[in-house]
Motif scaffolding. Structure first.
Motif, PDB file in Angstrom:
ATOM      1  N   GLN A   1      42.325  58.288 -22.232  1.00 47.73           N
ATOM      2  CA  GLN A   1      42.108  57.093 -21.401  1.00 47.73           C
ATOM      3  C   GLN A   1      42.366  57.412 -19.919  1.00 47.73           C
ATOM      4  O   GLN A   1      41.597  57.009 -19.033  1.00 47.73           O
ATOM      5  CB  GLN A   1      43.050  55.970 -21.858  1.00 47.73           C
ATOM      6  N   LEU A   2      43.429  58.158 -19.676  1.00 51.29           N
ATOM      7  CA  LEU A   2      43.813  58.488 -18.304  1.00 51.29           C
ATOM      8  C   LEU A   2      42.758  59.370 -17.629  1.00 51.29           C
ATOM      9  O   LEU A   2      42.303  59.079 -16.512  1.00 51.29           O
ATOM     10  CB  LEU A   2      45.176  59.205 -18.323  1.00 51.29           C
ATOM     11  N   ARG A   3      42.341  60.427 -18.324  1.00 53.84           N
ATOM     12  CA  ARG A   3      41.359  61.335 -17.722  1.00 53.84           C
ATOM     13  C   ARG A   3      40.023  60.625 -17.501  1.00 53.84           C
ATOM     14  O   ARG A   3      39.403  60.757 -16.439  1.00 53.84           O
ATOM     15  CB  ARG A   3      41.177  62.590 -18.602  1.00 53.84           C
ATOM     16  N   ARG A   4      39.598  59.832 -18.482  1.00 55.08           N
ATOM     17  CA  ARG A   4      38.349  59.086 -18.342  1.00 55.08           C
ATOM     18  C   ARG A   4      38.449  58.081 -17.190  1.00 55.08           C
ATOM     19  O   ARG A   4      37.556  57.967 -16.355  1.00 55.08           O
ATOM     20  CB  ARG A   4      38.040  58.346 -19.650  1.00 55.08           C
ATOM     21  N   GLY A   5      39.574  57.375 -17.136  1.00 52.89           N
ATOM     22  CA  GLY A   5      39.771  56.348 -16.108  1.00 52.89           C
ATOM     23  C   GLY A   5      39.729  56.921 -14.701  1.00 52.89           C
ATOM     24  O   GLY A   5      39.114  56.346 -13.802  1.00 52.89           O
ATOM     25  N   ILE A   6      40.347  58.053 -14.520  1.00 53.38           N
ATOM     26  CA  ILE A   6      40.394  58.654 -13.189  1.00 53.38           C
ATOM     27  C   ILE A   6      38.997  59.116 -12.762  1.00 53.38           C
ATOM     28  O   ILE A   6      38.572  58.899 -11.625  1.00 53.38           O
ATOM     29  CB  ILE A   6      41.407  59.819 -13.153  1.00 53.38           C
ATOM     30  N   MET A   7      38.271  59.726 -13.689  1.00 54.54           N
ATOM     31  CA  MET A   7      36.942  60.203 -13.343  1.00 54.54           C
ATOM     32  C   MET A   7      35.974  59.046 -13.092  1.00 54.54           C
ATOM     33  O   MET A   7      35.038  59.169 -12.305  1.00 54.54           O
ATOM     34  CB  MET A   7      36.404  61.131 -14.440  1.00 54.54           C
ATOM     35  N   ALA A   8      36.229  57.907 -13.760  1.00 54.92           N
ATOM     36  CA  ALA A   8      35.318  56.769 -13.624  1.00 54.92           C
ATOM     37  C   ALA A   8      35.705  55.852 -12.468  1.00 54.92           C
ATOM     38  O   ALA A   8      34.963  54.929 -12.137  1.00 54.92           O
ATOM     39  CB  ALA A   8      35.292  55.968 -14.932  1.00 54.92           C
TER      40      ALA A   8
END
Ligand SMILES: *Cc1c(COP(=O)(O)O)cnc(C)c1O
Length: 443
Positions: free
Chosen positions: A359-366
């Motif tokens: 969730q964290l990695r996806r959230g930051i990239m998005a």
């Protein structure tokens, strides 16, 4: 707080009594005092912290922070987890320390539990320590012993001691033995001479590793006792190794009867979405180490570490009197460790680390902030690669906006929240990061 050196610094404040509140009344004043009584080894502290709860921390000024550093991947359960607090209180009311002339039940239970979660084969054994560096000292000593006892013919042929190979950019701690295997020249060179027969090989370069192995037997070049590595180089900026490389190193170790030491001081105990990082195919290539060291997260904030030696005869090499430490494996640390492992298991925190990490990695990239060039990591050990070398300014900006992150390299932020971090906490952290200005000053 009646140290005369402390109070002397306040001679202009003549009338104040030497109580806690008279020394410092807010973060800024405490920090000034900190610098008058501590060596400058750690630099000036960012804040003076007072208490925490879950993933939140409060400073002495009453400011609240969402903590995405967790005391450098230490506070697995966040702050003041009731089960951890109860276990530590209960054990403190029984014994805190008994020395290694005696054992304690939590110590025995914790060792058994660690062997189980590591999937360690028959004959494997645990040695406890008090810090990451000390855990690696034990591993280095065991590797030396292995070289002395089991690689005798090779040593004789070369007329040189067995070597330990470490990787460039690796970090294994600051005590003299562990520092010998820590790569960063600026923190190693001022303290030389360090351990002899330690060699650095370019991280990720299997041909260079093979060359180093093949040099054994030349005059003055001993056999390889062990290769020591981190599967994710944490202090180097959260940089995962290529699993094919790790597999190749394992094969070299096998064909030369050398040990593979995996330093899981930062990656161990659920941090990467498995109990140990070596259990992740996408890090280890599925290979088993001979020695694993662990520390940071194992006791939820209580200082503790250790080493698992896999299988006989390696695990049985330490005989009475060969190694030890007064505090190692004490009942209070062990009770804290046992509570930490129990909560991780019962609350499903290994799985939480995996899901929240995604969730964290996806959230930051998005989130659309152009400052963030890339994210990398596994589970809840992550890095944000910044488009510019402004990590210190980014860390300070985040801190001022209620989020603790860590500038682990000039252009890298490390995010390592406690394993109890919630979906809402991650969303909140991402929204703070999304608002980070892009014109921060460079380091
Ligand atoms: C933090 C760390 C160490 C050193 O641990 P200390 O408890 O600071 O001595 C060693 N190895 C790795 C991989 C670490 O991240």
């Amino acid at each position: 707080m009646t140290n005369p050196d402390c109070t002397a610094k306040r001679e202009n404040d003549s009338a104040k009594p030497s109580t806690r509140t008279s020394l410092g009344s807010g973060s800024a004043e405490w920090i000034e005092l900190y610098n008058t009584v501590h060596t400058h080894a750690f630099g000036t502290p960012l804040r003076v912290m007072d208490h925490g709860k879950g993933a939140r921390l409060w400073d002495v000024d009453g400011n609240e922070y969402l903590d995405f550093l967790a005391g450098i991947a230490v506070n697995s359960l966040g702050y003041a987890h009731p089960r951890w607090v109860a276990a530590v209180n209960e054990q403190a009311g029984k014994t805190a320390h008994v020395s290694n002339y005696f054992a304690s039940v939590p110590q025995i239970e914790l060792a058994a539990r660690l062997l189980q979660i590591a999937g360690a084969p028959e004959g494997s054994l645990v040695y406890f320590a008090n810090s990451g560096a000390e855990s690696n000292e034990a591993a280095i000593k065991l590797a030396r012993l292995y070289g002395t006892k089991l690689l005798g013919a090779e040593r004789e042929q070369a007329g040189a001691p067995a070597r330990i190979i470490a990787l460039t950019h690796g970090f294994h701690g600051r005590t003299m033995g562990a520092l010998s295997t820590t790569w960063k020249p600026s923190i190693r060179h001022p303290f030389e001479p360090l351990l002899p027969a330690v060699e650095f090989v370019e991280c990720g370069d299997l041909a260079a590793m093979r060359e180093s192995f093949d040099s054994a037997g030349r005059p003055g070049v001993g056999p390889v006792a062990a290769v020591m590595l981190e599967l994710i180089q944490g202090e180097a900026g959260v940089r995962p190794l290529d699993p094919r490389y790790v597999k190749g190193v394992r094969e070299l170790c096998d064909s030369h009867r050398s040990l593979l030491i995996v330093d899981e001081v930062q990656t161990g105990i659920g941090r990467t979405g498995q109990w140990f990082a070596f259990q992740r195919e996408d890090l280890s290539g599925g290979v088993m180490p001979d020695i694993v060291t662990f520390a940071k997260g194992v006791a939820g904030g209580f200082p503790m570490g250790g080493m698992i030696a896999f299988g006989r005869p390696l695990a049985s090499l330490f005989t009475p009197g060969m190694h030890g430490s007064t505090f190692a494996g004490g009942p209070l640390a062990a009770a804290a460790g046992l509570a930490t492992l129990s909560v991780i298991e019962e609350e499903g925190l290994v799985g939480n680390a995996e899901q929240r990490g995604e969730q964290l990695r996806r959230g930051i990239m998005a989130c659309g902030n152009p400052l963030f060039a890339a994210v990398r990591g596994r589970g809840l050990l992550n890095a944000v690669q910044l488009a510019r070398p402004c990590a210190h300014a980014a860390m300070n900006w985040a801190l001022d906006h209620g989020l603790i992150v860590n500038a682990v390299a000039p252009d890298v932020l490390r995010l390592a929240p406690p394993l109890i971090v919630s979906e809402a906490d991650i969303a909140e952290a991402v929204s703070i990061l999304a608002a980070m200005p892009t014109d921060l000053s460079s380091d």
